[in-house]
Design an enzyme around this catalytic site. Sequence first.
Site, PDB file in Angstrom:
ATOM      1  N   HIS A 123       0.832  -1.204   0.000  1.00 53.27           N
ATOM      2  CA  HIS A 123       0.000   0.000   0.000  1.00 53.27           C
ATOM      3  C   HIS A 123       0.863   1.250   0.000  1.00 53.27           C
ATOM      4  CE1 HIS A 123       0.671  -0.598   4.425  1.00 53.27           C
ATOM      5  NE2 HIS A 123       0.981   0.677   4.313  1.00 53.27           N
ATOM      6  N   ARG A 229      12.804  -7.499   5.158  1.00 53.02           N
ATOM      7  CA  ARG A 229      11.608  -7.941   5.884  1.00 53.02           C
ATOM      8  C   ARG A 229      10.393  -7.464   5.104  1.00 53.02           C
ATOM      9  NH1 ARG A 229       7.742  -5.368   8.905  1.00 53.02           N
ATOM     10  NH2 ARG A 229       6.763  -6.547  10.598  1.00 53.02           N
ATOM     11  N   ASP A 231       6.883  -6.516   5.046  1.00 57.85           N
ATOM     12  CA  ASP A 231       5.809  -6.149   5.960  1.00 57.85           C
ATOM     13  C   ASP A 231       4.450  -6.549   5.376  1.00 57.85           C
ATOM     14  OD1 ASP A 231       4.963  -4.414   8.392  1.00 57.85           O
ATOM     15  OD2 ASP A 231       3.789  -3.579   6.735  1.00 57.85           O
ATOM     16  N   LYS A 234       0.808 -10.955   4.061  1.00 53.55           N
ATOM     17  CA  LYS A 234      -0.474 -11.599   3.791  1.00 53.55           C
ATOM     18  C   LYS A 234      -1.375 -10.735   2.913  1.00 53.55           C
ATOM     19  CE  LYS A 234      -3.592 -11.868   7.104  1.00 53.55           C
ATOM     20  NZ  LYS A 234      -4.178 -12.140   8.441  1.00 53.55           N
ATOM     21  N   HIS A 235      -1.051  -9.432   2.806  1.00 54.75           N
ATOM     22  CA  HIS A 235      -1.886  -8.515   2.028  1.00 54.75           C
ATOM     23  C   HIS A 235      -1.415  -8.383   0.578  1.00 54.75           C
ATOM     24  CE1 HIS A 235      -4.262  -7.264   5.461  1.00 54.75           C
ATOM     25  NE2 HIS A 235      -3.139  -7.234   6.158  1.00 54.75           N
ATOM     26  N   GLU A 258       6.386 -11.050   7.159  1.00 55.51           N
ATOM     27  CA  GLU A 258       5.627 -10.873   8.405  1.00 55.51           C
ATOM     28  C   GLU A 258       4.181 -11.272   8.138  1.00 55.51           C
ATOM     29  OE1 GLU A 258       3.352  -7.578  10.999  1.00 55.51           O
ATOM     30  OE2 GLU A 258       3.552  -7.651   8.827  1.00 55.51           O
ATOM     31  N   GLY A 263      -1.056 -19.426  15.840  1.00 55.00           N
ATOM     32  CA  GLY A 263      -0.721 -20.833  15.985  1.00 55.00           C
ATOM     33  C   GLY A 263      -0.102 -21.379  14.720  1.00 55.00           C
ATOM     34  N   HIS A 329       7.383  -5.642  16.910  1.00 56.03           N
ATOM     35  CA  HIS A 329       6.822  -4.307  17.152  1.00 56.03           C
ATOM     36  C   HIS A 329       5.300  -4.307  17.063  1.00 56.03           C
ATOM     37  CE1 HIS A 329       6.734  -3.847  12.676  1.00 56.03           C
ATOM     38  NE2 HIS A 329       5.732  -3.017  12.933  1.00 56.03           N
TER      39      HIS A 329
END
Length: 477
Positions: A123, A229, A231, A234-235, A258, A263, A329
């Site tokens: 985004h 990394r 961020d 999943k999006h 990330e 779980g 964080h």
Amino acid sequence: MRNSNNVAKSGNSVSKLKALAFSAIASATLFSASASADVILHAFNWTYDDVAAKAQEIANLGYKKVLVSPAYKSTGSAWWARYQPQDYRVIDNPLGDTNDFKAMVNALKAKGIDVYADIVFNHMANESAIRSDLNYPGTTILNQYAASSSYYNSNKLFGDLSTNLFGSGDFHPAGCITNWNDPGHVQYWRLCGGGGDTGLPDLDSNSWVIAQQKAYLQTLKNYGVKGFRVDAAKHMTNYHINAVFDSGIKSGVHVFGEIITSGGAGNTEYDNFLAPYLSATGHNAYDFPLFASIRSAFSYSGSMNQLVDPAAYGQALPSSKAVTFTVTHDIPLNDGFRYQIMNATDETLANAYILGRDGGTPMMYSDHNESGDNRWVNLYKRTDIANMIKFHNGVQGRSMDIVNYSDCFIMFRREHVGIVGINKCGSGQDVWVDTNAEGLWWYRNYKDTLTGNTQYITSQWHNFHIPARSARMWLMQ
């Protein structure tokens, strides 16, 4: 927390444990031979100048990698503003500019430390309150570039700063995520804050967007960045991620995503997002499944046997894929994840676990009290953390073998070089160890890096005492 009886001399429990842990030990050994498990310092929201100034200190503490907050054009003093990019072509934000960033990379490189960059690609900044278009960085910032052209051109990473980077055709249609279990919804709609918020404009994976994102990553690589990394992975669709992080971009760097889960296998977030990400991209990821196992083991009704071999039950990532942690964080800084904050003592014991074990790449989070908890300020140089890293570095590359465990404690060794004992309960635990069977060396001191307690082994059976609510990390002298 449950107390249990002290453990007497018992070969049976050790044998059963070794059989149970075989698969984890084998995978950990492979990981040690093929990848680096050096400790990462997450210098969260630190200025680039501050990181550079602390390069020698960071090296002296034993860190080998530093993850810094997102580096591009962004405005606003709040920590979350760093996660709202306005332009990839310039590093210019309250943490520093492009030249500061390059100086930091070089300062750390001179001390043998790699820089990892936090990347936000799904985004752009939510600026609906100040404008209605989707032209980024927009007229106001382009005018800044023109008014201070010498400064901005000296800080340019790539591209033409006289024009916008993205336009309306580079974004998905507006609309907020409502079904968080549907990957399509999560990957094509916007993250919104509620109360009429229109959300963060969600980038499309068209050829222009991918080209700009690759140019940004390649420039950071050219500066010497050794890890990324991803961020909010999943999006983004795995197609988008793979198009950007192609073989050329990934060559020679450590990439990890990330994806927050509560779980491992069987958990909806894991099954719908994390497992497909790992399978489709080949990247590493934060080991949220292991973190869930850690939190469960340290809970009042939990048992430390949950930490014997969680990967065997899908409750930890494979060692070669894992970035391990006890806090990130997002956990203290977002209301929806604060339930995952561990008791302070349990977190200390959990740090001994992830820094003592063989498996994954451990990350230590250190902030400036952005959350207000005052828990992780200067954690990077806290005495216990520094001493745990000393143990970690002292046994690097050594395979791991479980020695014994109960509801209250776990004990494991790193070949003959180190022994870790962690006791979560309120009474001390005596663990008798067959030193011959475990291959420990006689007539040598094993000194606890945390307290200085020394064990001198002179016989087959040796008692290692773990005081209540404590960890011991004995390193052979």
